[in-house]
Scaffold this active site. Structure first.
Site, mmCIF file in Angstrom:
data_model
loop_
_atom_site.group_PDB
_atom_site.id
_atom_site.type_symbol
_atom_site.label_atom_id
_atom_site.label_comp_id
_atom_site.label_asym_id
_atom_site.label_seq_id
_atom_site.Cartn_x
_atom_site.Cartn_y
_atom_site.Cartn_z
ATOM 1 N N GLU A 58 -7.090 -3.998 1.194
ATOM 2 C CA GLU A 58 -7.982 -3.262 0.299
ATOM 3 C C GLU A 58 -8.030 -3.877 -1.093
ATOM 4 O O GLU A 58 -9.105 -4.026 -1.684
ATOM 5 C CB GLU A 58 -7.528 -1.794 0.167
ATOM 6 N N CYS A 86 -2.637 3.173 1.320
ATOM 7 C CA CYS A 86 -1.405 3.631 0.673
ATOM 8 C C CYS A 86 -1.739 4.098 -0.746
ATOM 9 O O CYS A 86 -2.893 4.021 -1.186
ATOM 10 C CB CYS A 86 -0.387 2.497 0.636
ATOM 11 N N CYS A 89 -3.343 1.270 -2.970
ATOM 12 C CA CYS A 89 -4.725 0.965 -2.608
ATOM 13 C C CYS A 89 -5.662 2.129 -2.916
ATOM 14 O O CYS A 89 -6.784 1.917 -3.381
ATOM 15 C CB CYS A 89 -4.793 0.578 -1.139
#
Length: 157
Positions: A58, A86, A89
C-alpha cells in the site's frame, strides 16, 4: 461475488502478490485506481527485497501514484489490496486522502480497517475513507495461507 465491480482490479493485485511471493516477500499486492478506474500504480510488498519495514504494498503504491500524478493528494482514487491494511498503511491512506479502500482477506492479527481497528472511518480524523472488504476473499486468503504453510514446513516463521 464473481464478476463484481472490483474483481478485475483485485486480480491485478493478486498478480502483484504472486510476483513478490516468488521473490520471497509476503504475498500482498495492491493497485491504485484513478477516479476513472484506470490503474495509476501497482506494487507488492518489498520488505525483504529492500530491507525496508515500511515497504508494504500500500505504501509503495501511494508513493508511485504520487510520483506519477505529481501530487500526494489522491482524492477520488481507490486502493485495491489483497489484505486488510495495517495501522501504518491505513494511516497513509487517510493522509493521502484516498477515497476508497477495497481489500480481499481480513487480517485478524493486524487489520486496522475492520478487524482490530477502524482507522479509515474514525470520525476524529480529518478524512474518512469508504471501505469494502472481502472482495475475492478466498483467493486472497489462499495466497497467504499457502505462503505461510510453506514457511512453516521449511521451519521458518
Amino acid at each position: 461475488m464473481p464478476g463484481g465491480r472490483w474483481d478485475a482490479a483485485m486480480r491485478r493485485a493478486l498478480d502483484e502478490a504472486q510476483r513478490v511471493r516468488a521473490a520471497g516477500d509476503v504475498p500482498v499486492g495492491a493497485v491504485l485506481l484513478d477516479p476513472r478506474g484506470e490503474v495509476v500504480a501497482a506494487a507488492g510488498n518489498e520488505r525483504e527485497a529492500s530491507q525496508d519495514p515500511t515497504a508494504h504494498a500500500e505504501v509503495l503504491v501511494l508513493r508511485r501514484a504520487a510520483a506519477a500524478t505529481g501530487t500526494w493528494r489522491l482524492d477520488g482514487h481507490t486502493l485495491v489490496v489483497t489484505l486488510e491494511p495495517c495501522t501504518m498503511c491505513a494511516g497513509a491512506l487517510v493522509l493521502a486522502r484516498v477515497e476508497r479502500c477495497v481489500f480481499g482477506a481480513y487480517d485478524p492479527k493486524a487489520g486496522a480497517v475492520a478487524s482490530l481497528f477502524d482507522v479509515l472511518r474514525d470520525p476524529r480524523l480529518n478524512h474518512r475513507v469508504d471501505v469494502r472488504g472481502g472482495v475475492l476473499e478466498a483467493e486472497c486468503s489462499e495466497v497467504l495461507l499457502d505462503f505461510f504453510a510453506g514457511h512453516r514446513t521449511d521451519g521458518q516463521d
